[in-house]
Motif scaffolding. Structure first.
Motif, PDB file in Angstrom:
ATOM      1  N   PHE A   1      -2.848  46.258  16.364  1.00 29.23           N
ATOM      2  CA  PHE A   1      -3.722  47.385  16.040  1.00 29.23           C
ATOM      3  C   PHE A   1      -3.133  48.318  14.991  1.00 29.23           C
ATOM      4  O   PHE A   1      -3.874  49.074  14.372  1.00 29.23           O
ATOM      5  CB  PHE A   1      -4.051  48.178  17.304  1.00 29.23           C
ATOM      6  N   ASP A   2      -1.814  48.279  14.790  1.00 34.71           N
ATOM      7  CA  ASP A   2      -1.225  49.164  13.778  1.00 34.71           C
ATOM      8  C   ASP A   2      -0.383  48.389  12.780  1.00 34.71           C
ATOM      9  O   ASP A   2       0.629  48.874  12.289  1.00 34.71           O
ATOM     10  CB  ASP A   2      -0.402  50.274  14.433  1.00 34.71           C
ATOM     11  N   LEU A   3      -0.802  47.177  12.461  1.00 35.17           N
ATOM     12  CA  LEU A   3      -0.135  46.363  11.446  1.00 35.17           C
ATOM     13  C   LEU A   3      -0.774  46.649  10.091  1.00 35.17           C
ATOM     14  O   LEU A   3      -1.990  46.547   9.936  1.00 35.17           O
ATOM     15  CB  LEU A   3      -0.283  44.878  11.797  1.00 35.17           C
ATOM     16  N   GLN A   4       0.051  47.011   9.112  1.00 34.06           N
ATOM     17  CA  GLN A   4      -0.452  47.334   7.781  1.00 34.06           C
ATOM     18  C   GLN A   4      -0.772  46.048   7.020  1.00 34.06           C
ATOM     19  O   GLN A   4       0.126  45.315   6.615  1.00 34.06           O
ATOM     20  CB  GLN A   4       0.585  48.158   7.015  1.00 34.06           C
ATOM     21  N   LEU A   5      -2.057  45.777   6.851  1.00 31.81           N
ATOM     22  CA  LEU A   5      -2.523  44.639   6.068  1.00 31.81           C
ATOM     23  C   LEU A   5      -3.391  45.191   4.942  1.00 31.81           C
ATOM     24  O   LEU A   5      -4.349  45.914   5.201  1.00 31.81           O
ATOM     25  CB  LEU A   5      -3.331  43.683   6.945  1.00 31.81           C
ATOM     26  N   ASN A   6      -3.025  44.860   3.733  1.00 35.71           N
ATOM     27  CA  ASN A   6      -3.711  45.428   2.564  1.00 35.71           C
ATOM     28  C   ASN A   6      -3.711  46.961   2.631  1.00 35.71           C
ATOM     29  O   ASN A   6      -4.672  47.618   2.259  1.00 35.71           O
ATOM     30  CB  ASN A   6      -5.148  44.903   2.468  1.00 35.71           C
ATOM     31  N   GLY A   7      -2.603  47.520   3.162  1.00 34.70           N
ATOM     32  CA  GLY A   7      -2.409  48.966   3.176  1.00 34.70           C
ATOM     33  C   GLY A   7      -3.081  49.715   4.294  1.00 34.70           C
ATOM     34  O   GLY A   7      -3.070  50.953   4.303  1.00 34.70           O
ATOM     35  N   MET A   8      -3.645  48.994   5.297  1.00 29.57           N
ATOM     36  CA  MET A   8      -4.380  49.697   6.343  1.00 29.57           C
ATOM     37  C   MET A   8      -4.379  48.906   7.640  1.00 29.57           C
ATOM     38  O   MET A   8      -4.535  47.689   7.640  1.00 29.57           O
ATOM     39  CB  MET A   8      -5.832  49.933   5.902  1.00 29.57           C
ATOM     40  N   SER A   9      -4.213  49.628   8.753  1.00 26.70           N
ATOM     41  CA  SER A   9      -4.344  49.036  10.085  1.00 26.70           C
ATOM     42  C   SER A   9      -5.667  49.476  10.707  1.00 26.70           C
ATOM     43  O   SER A   9      -6.344  50.379  10.203  1.00 26.70           O
ATOM     44  CB  SER A   9      -3.183  49.488  10.976  1.00 26.70           C
ATOM     45  N   TRP A  10      -6.014  48.850  11.839  1.00 29.97           N
ATOM     46  CA  TRP A  10      -7.241  49.272  12.534  1.00 29.97           C
ATOM     47  C   TRP A  10      -7.081  50.691  13.077  1.00 29.97           C
ATOM     48  O   TRP A  10      -8.013  51.486  13.070  1.00 29.97           O
ATOM     49  CB  TRP A  10      -7.578  48.298  13.657  1.00 29.97           C
ATOM     50  N   MET A  11      -5.878  51.038  13.519  1.00 30.24           N
ATOM     51  CA  MET A  11      -5.634  52.423  13.943  1.00 30.24           C
ATOM     52  C   MET A  11      -5.907  53.390  12.794  1.00 30.24           C
ATOM     53  O   MET A  11      -6.547  54.428  12.979  1.00 30.24           O
ATOM     54  CB  MET A  11      -4.190  52.603  14.427  1.00 30.24           C
ATOM     55  N   ASP A  12      -5.397  53.061  11.621  1.00 34.37           N
ATOM     56  CA  ASP A  12      -5.623  53.911  10.440  1.00 34.37           C
ATOM     57  C   ASP A  12      -7.118  54.075  10.171  1.00 34.37           C
ATOM     58  O   ASP A  12      -7.598  55.185   9.907  1.00 34.37           O
ATOM     59  CB  ASP A  12      -4.976  53.296   9.196  1.00 34.37           C
TER      60      ASP A  12
ATOM     61  N   ILE B   1      -6.967  33.241   6.605  1.00 30.98           N
ATOM     62  CA  ILE B   1      -5.990  34.330   6.697  1.00 30.98           C
ATOM     63  C   ILE B   1      -5.486  34.638   5.291  1.00 30.98           C
ATOM     64  O   ILE B   1      -4.889  33.780   4.651  1.00 30.98           O
ATOM     65  CB  ILE B   1      -4.807  33.935   7.602  1.00 30.98           C
ATOM     66  N   PRO B   2      -5.733  35.835   4.766  1.00 26.44           N
ATOM     67  CA  PRO B   2      -5.266  36.161   3.413  1.00 26.44           C
ATOM     68  C   PRO B   2      -3.757  35.952   3.264  1.00 26.44           C
ATOM     69  O   PRO B   2      -3.005  36.077   4.236  1.00 26.44           O
ATOM     70  CB  PRO B   2      -5.647  37.635   3.259  1.00 26.44           C
ATOM     71  N   PRO B   3      -3.289  35.641   2.063  1.00 32.12           N
ATOM     72  CA  PRO B   3      -1.875  35.348   1.824  1.00 32.12           C
ATOM     73  C   PRO B   3      -0.957  36.462   2.338  1.00 32.12           C
ATOM     74  O   PRO B   3      -1.184  37.638   2.066  1.00 32.12           O
ATOM     75  CB  PRO B   3      -1.789  35.222   0.299  1.00 32.12           C
ATOM     76  N   GLY B   4       0.047  36.060   3.088  1.00 35.14           N
ATOM     77  CA  GLY B   4       1.065  36.992   3.586  1.00 35.14           C
ATOM     78  C   GLY B   4       0.720  37.675   4.898  1.00 35.14           C
ATOM     79  O   GLY B   4       1.597  38.264   5.535  1.00 35.14           O
ATOM     80  N   TRP B   5      -0.530  37.609   5.334  1.00 38.70           N
ATOM     81  CA  TRP B   5      -0.928  38.334   6.538  1.00 38.70           C
ATOM     82  C   TRP B   5      -0.324  37.722   7.803  1.00 38.70           C
ATOM     83  O   TRP B   5       0.138  38.462   8.675  1.00 38.70           O
ATOM     84  CB  TRP B   5      -2.456  38.400   6.652  1.00 38.70           C
ATOM     85  N   PHE B   6      -0.354  36.406   7.915  1.00 31.93           N
ATOM     86  CA  PHE B   6       0.245  35.787   9.107  1.00 31.93           C
ATOM     87  C   PHE B   6       1.738  36.081   9.157  1.00 31.93           C
ATOM     88  O   PHE B   6       2.282  36.417  10.219  1.00 31.93           O
ATOM     89  CB  PHE B   6       0.026  34.271   9.136  1.00 31.93           C
ATOM     90  N   GLU B   7       2.411  35.981   8.029  1.00 34.78           N
ATOM     91  CA  GLU B   7       3.855  36.224   7.987  1.00 34.78           C
ATOM     92  C   GLU B   7       4.182  37.666   8.366  1.00 34.78           C
ATOM     93  O   GLU B   7       5.146  37.932   9.088  1.00 34.78           O
ATOM     94  CB  GLU B   7       4.403  35.890   6.598  1.00 34.78           C
ATOM     95  N   ALA B   8       3.367  38.616   7.886  1.00 32.05           N
ATOM     96  CA  ALA B   8       3.583  40.025   8.233  1.00 32.05           C
ATOM     97  C   ALA B   8       3.442  40.229   9.740  1.00 32.05           C
ATOM     98  O   ALA B   8       4.253  40.922  10.370  1.00 32.05           O
ATOM     99  CB  ALA B   8       2.591  40.916   7.485  1.00 32.05           C
ATOM    100  N   TRP B   9       2.404  39.612  10.319  1.00 34.46           N
ATOM    101  CA  TRP B   9       2.206  39.731  11.762  1.00 34.46           C
ATOM    102  C   TRP B   9       3.331  39.044  12.526  1.00 34.46           C
ATOM    103  O   TRP B   9       3.865  39.603  13.495  1.00 34.46           O
ATOM    104  CB  TRP B   9       0.855  39.119  12.161  1.00 34.46           C
ATOM    105  N   ALA B  10       3.704  37.844  12.121  1.00 34.12           N
ATOM    106  CA  ALA B  10       4.740  37.086  12.821  1.00 34.12           C
ATOM    107  C   ALA B  10       6.078  37.825  12.791  1.00 34.12           C
ATOM    108  O   ALA B  10       6.771  37.918  13.808  1.00 34.12           O
ATOM    109  CB  ALA B  10       4.882  35.695  12.205  1.00 34.12           C
ATOM    110  N   ASN B  11       6.445  38.358  11.635  1.00 30.79           N
ATOM    111  CA  ASN B  11       7.719  39.081  11.526  1.00 30.79           C
ATOM    112  C   ASN B  11       7.730  40.318  12.422  1.00 30.79           C
ATOM    113  O   ASN B  11       8.725  40.594  13.108  1.00 30.79           O
ATOM    114  CB  ASN B  11       7.970  39.487  10.075  1.00 30.79           C
ATOM    115  N   ALA B  12       6.629  41.061  12.420  1.00 28.72           N
ATOM    116  CA  ALA B  12       6.552  42.267  13.256  1.00 28.72           C
ATOM    117  C   ALA B  12       6.558  41.905  14.737  1.00 28.72           C
ATOM    118  O   ALA B  12       7.184  42.593  15.556  1.00 28.72           O
ATOM    119  CB  ALA B  12       5.300  43.061  12.910  1.00 28.72           C
ATOM    120  N   THR B  13       5.880  40.834  15.091  1.00 34.44           N
ATOM    121  CA  THR B  13       5.775  40.447  16.494  1.00 34.44           C
ATOM    122  C   THR B  13       7.103  39.944  17.030  1.00 34.44           C
ATOM    123  O   THR B  13       7.526  40.317  18.134  1.00 34.44           O
ATOM    124  CB  THR B  13       4.671  39.384  16.659  1.00 34.44           C
TER     125      THR B  13
END
Length: 360
Positions: free
Chosen positions: A89-100, A237-249
């Motif tokens: 819910f607060d993962l920055q993807l394309n500069g914005m999370s769902w919380m944002d 899944i847009p480029p880099g989004w899975f990796e951003a989520w995986a690294n944070a998780t």
């Protein structure tokens, strides 16, 4: 020639004027954009769960300089069976999370990790081999954890009711909590609702259950894409989004992330509930006891909690003042982090913002 020089001077002056106007317009547009995207403040809390030694991680985002919100402008997220709330819910993807996104619409937005997940207390069983202890963090205890977070928020903002949003297993947590506490809930959003299962589970291998399970990011990616047509997988899944989520998780579980390959530990209470209830044809609670406006969101390729669960759940909401669902095309259980996520965000936001009453 004099006339030509005079014309040139006029032309230069006119061009200069156009530049000034363009600069003013650009400045005005930038100011409008800044006004449309207010600065957000993030705060973090550890909230007592009510059980000895258990502290719950709660994150808050709201507009800078603002501390007063009515209950209909407050929302709490809770996560699903495997991953913590903050990396969804607060993962920055394309500069914005769902919380944002929700906070920038003038809301006071929170997330909570139930016990054993994310930054909340991990019980001692998680420091031992999984097979030495029984599954923990069952749905009933998760409902208690959400209750502690709701009461913390209500007291903090002096609000009688707030909005709740659950994803996946979190829909059972929020739905069950609401059925017991309608007086504390303004509106309910259930993203990928869980209900009685008549197909195989993607999270339960059928093996003997220990206290927790360990999940690799490779298995997470495979589960994510289950049910997606082969020709649609590449651009889902847009480029880099899975990796951003995986690294944070992975980073959310420092102990398991040091393994090779890095892993994430998830409590098995939810899997045991799946075996004893949802997979056995028994419900943990009755959605007919929910008496607040309810919105269900789902995506067509969700293989974790397929569409038949959405339809069955919707039919059970017999006492909600009003109810609605949206089915998003070309999305999975994790549409929140896919190319069509804005369809989810916008449809949920419309439900939160609207002021409806029967027979208006």
């Amino acid at each position: 020639m004099p006339h030509h020089g005079f014309a040139s001077s006029i032309a230069r002056a006119f061009c200069a004027l156009l530049l000034v106007v363009a600069a003013a317009l650009a400045s005005g547009c930038a100011g409008m954009q800044a006004a449309a995207a207010p600065q957000l403040v993030m705060e973090e809390f550890m909230v007592p769960a009510g059980d000895p030694g258990i502290q719950l991680y709660v994150r808050n985002k709201h507009e800078a300089g603002r501390s007063s919100y009515s209950g209909d402008r407050i929302l709490l997220f809770v996560h699903g069976a495997t991953y913590p709330a903050e990396t969804a819910f607060d993962l920055q993807l394309n500069g914005m999370s769902w919380m944002d996104y929700i906070a920038r619409h003038g809301y006071d937005v929170y997330l909570v990790d139930v016990r054993g997940y994310g930054k909340s207390t991990r019980p001692p069983e998680m420091d031992q081999p999984a097979d030495r202890n029984e599954p923990f963090a069952r749905t009933a205890s998760a409902v208690k954890d959400v209750g502690a977070a709701v009461d913390f928020i209500r007291q903090r903002r002096n609000a009688a009711k707030i909005n709740l949003l659950g994803w996946s297993w979190g829909t059972s947590i929020m739905g069950w909590y609401t059925a017991q506490n309608n007086d504390k809930v303004h509106k309910l959003v259930l993203y990928a609702p869980q209900w009685i299962r008549n197909t195989a589970s993607l999270t339960d291998t059928g093996a003997k259950l220990g206290a927790y399970r360990s999940v690799s990011m490779a298995s997470a990616k495979q589960r994510w894409l289950t049910g997606v047509p082969a020709d649609k997988q590449a651009d889902l899944i847009p480029p880099g989004w899975f990796e951003a989520w995986a690294n944070a998780t992975i980073a959310s579980d420092p102990a398991a992330s040091r393994q090779d390959p890095p892993m994430l530990r998830a409590p098995n209470g939810v899997v045991l509930d799946g075996r004893e209830y949802w997979g056995a044809g028994k419900a943990l609670y009755d959605p007919g006891q929910i008496r607040v406006p309810t919105f269900l969101a789902h995506a067509e390729w969700d293989a974790d909690l397929p569409s038949y669960m959405l339809h069955a759940y919707f039919a059970k909401l017999s006492n909600a003042p009003y109810k609605r669902y949206v089915e998003i095309g070309e999305g999975t259980h994790t549409v929140i982090m896919e190319k069509n996520r804005m369809q989810l965000f916008q449809s949920v936001q419309q439900f939160l913002d609207e002021r409806l009453a029967p027979a208006q």
